[in-house]
Design a protein around this motif. Structure first.
Motif, PDB file in Angstrom:
ATOM      1  N   ARG A  57      35.163  67.128  40.783  1.00  0.00           N
ATOM      2  CA  ARG A  57      36.470  67.371  41.379  1.00  0.00           C
ATOM      3  C   ARG A  57      36.401  67.202  42.898  1.00  0.00           C
ATOM      4  O   ARG A  57      35.352  67.381  43.515  1.00  0.00           O
ATOM      5  CB  ARG A  57      36.965  68.772  41.032  1.00  0.00           C
ATOM      6  CG  ARG A  57      36.174  69.897  41.690  1.00  0.00           C
ATOM      7  CD  ARG A  57      36.694  71.268  41.259  1.00  0.00           C
ATOM      8  NE  ARG A  57      35.992  72.338  41.961  1.00  0.00           N
ATOM      9  CZ  ARG A  57      36.359  72.824  43.141  1.00  0.00           C
ATOM     10  NH1 ARG A  57      37.429  72.332  43.752  1.00  0.00           N
ATOM     11  NH2 ARG A  57      35.686  73.802  43.723  1.00  0.00           N
ATOM     12  N   VAL A  58      37.521  66.872  43.495  1.00  0.00           N
ATOM     13  CA  VAL A  58      37.636  66.856  44.949  1.00  0.00           C
ATOM     14  C   VAL A  58      37.681  68.301  45.435  1.00  0.00           C
ATOM     15  O   VAL A  58      38.443  69.126  44.916  1.00  0.00           O
ATOM     16  CB  VAL A  58      38.900  66.104  45.395  1.00  0.00           C
ATOM     17  CG1 VAL A  58      39.043  66.162  46.912  1.00  0.00           C
ATOM     18  CG2 VAL A  58      38.858  64.665  44.916  1.00  0.00           C
ATOM     19  N   LEU A  59      36.865  68.617  46.437  1.00  0.00           N
ATOM     20  CA  LEU A  59      36.828  69.977  46.978  1.00  0.00           C
ATOM     21  C   LEU A  59      37.974  70.162  47.980  1.00  0.00           C
ATOM     22  O   LEU A  59      37.775  70.344  49.183  1.00  0.00           O
ATOM     23  CB  LEU A  59      35.473  70.237  47.627  1.00  0.00           C
ATOM     24  CG  LEU A  59      34.255  70.148  46.686  1.00  0.00           C
ATOM     25  CD1 LEU A  59      32.962  70.239  47.481  1.00  0.00           C
ATOM     26  CD2 LEU A  59      34.317  71.243  45.623  1.00  0.00           C
ATOM     27  N   ASN A  60      39.191  70.129  47.458  1.00  0.00           N
ATOM     28  CA  ASN A  60      40.364  70.189  48.325  1.00  0.00           C
ATOM     29  C   ASN A  60      40.411  71.467  49.151  1.00  0.00           C
ATOM     30  O   ASN A  60      40.976  71.473  50.256  1.00  0.00           O
ATOM     31  CB  ASN A  60      41.637  70.082  47.479  1.00  0.00           C
ATOM     32  CG  ASN A  60      41.883  68.663  46.985  1.00  0.00           C
ATOM     33  OD1 ASN A  60      41.937  67.725  47.780  1.00  0.00           O
ATOM     34  ND2 ASN A  60      42.012  68.500  45.684  1.00  0.00           N
ATOM     35  N   GLU A  61      39.827  72.550  48.642  1.00  0.00           N
ATOM     36  CA  GLU A  61      39.915  73.825  49.336  1.00  0.00           C
ATOM     37  C   GLU A  61      39.162  73.840  50.671  1.00  0.00           C
ATOM     38  O   GLU A  61      39.382  74.732  51.498  1.00  0.00           O
ATOM     39  CB  GLU A  61      39.418  74.958  48.435  1.00  0.00           C
ATOM     40  CG  GLU A  61      37.947  74.904  48.064  1.00  0.00           C
ATOM     41  CD  GLU A  61      37.654  74.136  46.783  1.00  0.00           C
ATOM     42  OE1 GLU A  61      36.710  74.525  46.069  1.00  0.00           O
ATOM     43  OE2 GLU A  61      38.364  73.138  46.510  1.00  0.00           O
TER      44      GLU A  61
END
Length: 462
Positions: A448-452
């Motif tokens: 997943r993209v670590l958007n956080e």
């Protein structure tokens, strides 16, 4: 006023030429540097005896994860490949520090590290995607990159490394005094920290001179020292301190290049480490059971052969007509050994991200899992299954479910939030996160993209 047709055509031609090389938009004015400190466990980040002021400063001004779950096998090349592909080895295909080869029926297997990227990696990498979007990529001592066409400046992690280093990079390093002909000739005879110094000077040179959009850099000395002396030893702490000083040199090169405000730095590792006071010799047991023969200290025939990956032993049944008989015999020989935590069968492989033997010719038929404090060795000679560890007193390669295998992850710089602590992530999350930082689509990743971790200015690629 009507624009002349010739001027319109000229503008179109210039756009076609300039856009791919980064002169037409902000996307080409960003930089990501990934520094992998091989063998740096997540648990050392909170250890005050481990001196790493540069890495901790990056974390204080950015994001640090509690730990990063690694790929199985928890060894160098498979995990560097998961970092770049965003998938586990069952998909990318790298299971060893090289390619496992089967010489023939009843013969011991071997691993060949002298292979190209195309021989090793079965799926696209994030650096392939970035290069396809007209951005520059550099890789210094990064595994599984030999003859990679999408790396502009490559100094690969392989034997005979200078034979496969990008010629223009060798020429520019020699001109700048980074390496000499004598360094090149005797490179593999240098000490582990001396090689790290050459690689550090090489990556600093590339950053200053080329300013790649993506730079990959692999430091190896911490892993070498942890193998020889173990983690949380004076030698191990000293190796961590030296790696941190190399990170400081890279940061200084970014400043020299004038790109600090547009650069994201990721500090990662490929696996953790566990002390192993005892070593297991499964091929001795196989020899004693008549499943393997030895000449001059080496296995010469093997109906069954175990290839060690640290905390696991990959078991190969090399004679198809005897496979079921030999499988049962291996289980009988090892299942009641107190040093063996479990024996994995193909039914277990998917939950550890490992391929099935029928789908991948390099995959083992069974996997022996050592208990903490024990590690596997390939040696077939001697009379004992368990011996005192001698030259290798620290190992990785244990299953990724062991928390001491958790790797390090720090992100800092452009587009990264400040002072944030993450929980656990996976190393397959790194590739899609890099792609997002550079606004490049990368749909094959399963992480997943670590958007956080973004401060709000990094947006997913469309």
């Amino acid at each position: 006023m009507q624009i002349p047709l010739c001027l319109t055509l000229l503008c179109g031609i210039l756009w076609t030429i300039l856009a791919p090389i980064g002169l037409a938009g902000e996307v080409h004015d960003r930089h990501v540097i990934v520094i992998c400190v091989d063998g740096l466990p997540a648990y050392l980040f909170g250890d005050k005896n481990a001196p790493m002021p540069n890495i901790r400063k990056l974390a204080a001004n950015g994001v640090v994860a509690e730990g990063m779950v690694v790929a199985n096998p928890a060894v160098t090349w498979p995990n560097h490949t998961s970092l770049m592909t965003g998938v586990w080895p069952e998909r990318h295909g790298v299971l060893f520090n090289g390619v496992l080869e089967r010489p023939g029926l009843g013969l011991p297997i071997k691993v060949n590290p002298r292979k190209d990227k195309l021989d090793l990696v079965q799926v696209p990498t994030v650096y392939d995607a970035i290069h396809q979007h007209g951005m520059k990529v550099a890789a210094i001592n990064w595994p599984c990159t030999r003859n990679a066409s999408s790396i502009d400046d490559d100094f690969p992690d392989v034997p005979d490394t200078f034979q496969f280093t990008t010629p223009r990079l060798i020429a520019s390093m020699k001109q700048a005094g980074v390496v000499t002909d004598e360094d090149i000739e005797g490179f593999m005879k240098l000490s582990s920290p001396a090689r790290d110094r050459v690689w550090t000077e090489a990556v600093c040179h590339v950053i200053r001179e080329r300013k790649p959009e993506l730079t990959l850099f692999h430091l190896l000395n911490v892993d070498s020292v942890h193998h020889q002396y173990g983690p949380r030893t004076n030698a191990g702490y000293s190796a961590v301190a030296y790696a941190d000083s190399c990170v400081g040199d890279v940061i200084a090169a970014v400043d020299d290049a004038g790109i600090r405000d547009r650069t994201t730095i990721l500090i990662v590792s490929d696996h953790g480490f566990i002390p192993v006071p005892k070593t297991l010799l499964p091929n001795v047991v196989l020899r004693q059971a008549g499943l393997l023969t030895v000449e001059n200290g080496q296995a010469v025939t093997a109906r069954v052969h175990v290839y060690p990956e640290g905390g696991i032993g990959m078991v190969y049944l090399t004679v198809p007509d005897r496979r079921e008989e030999d499988r049962a015999r291996v289980i009988e020989l090892f299942r009641d050994r107190p040093e063996i935590a479990e024996i994995l069968t193909p039914d277990d492989f998917p939950r550890f991200g490992l391929p099935l033997p029928g789908d991948h010719p390099q995959m083992a038929d069974l996997v022996l899992v050592a208990k903490d404090g024990f590690g596997f060795n390939i040696r077939p000679t001697g009379d004992e299954f368990v011996i005192n560890s001698e030259t290798t007193v620290g190992m990785h390669g244990f299953l990724s479910t062991n928390p001491r295998m958790n790797a390090t992850f720090v992100a800092s710089g452009h587009r990264i939030r400040k002072g944030m602590s993450l929980g656990m992530i996976e190393n397959r999350d790194v590739a899609p996160t890099i792609a997002t930082l550079l606004s490049v689509p990368f749909e094959t990743a399963e992480g997943r993209v670590l958007n956080e971790i973004f401060d709000g200015s990094a947006q997913s690629a469309e």
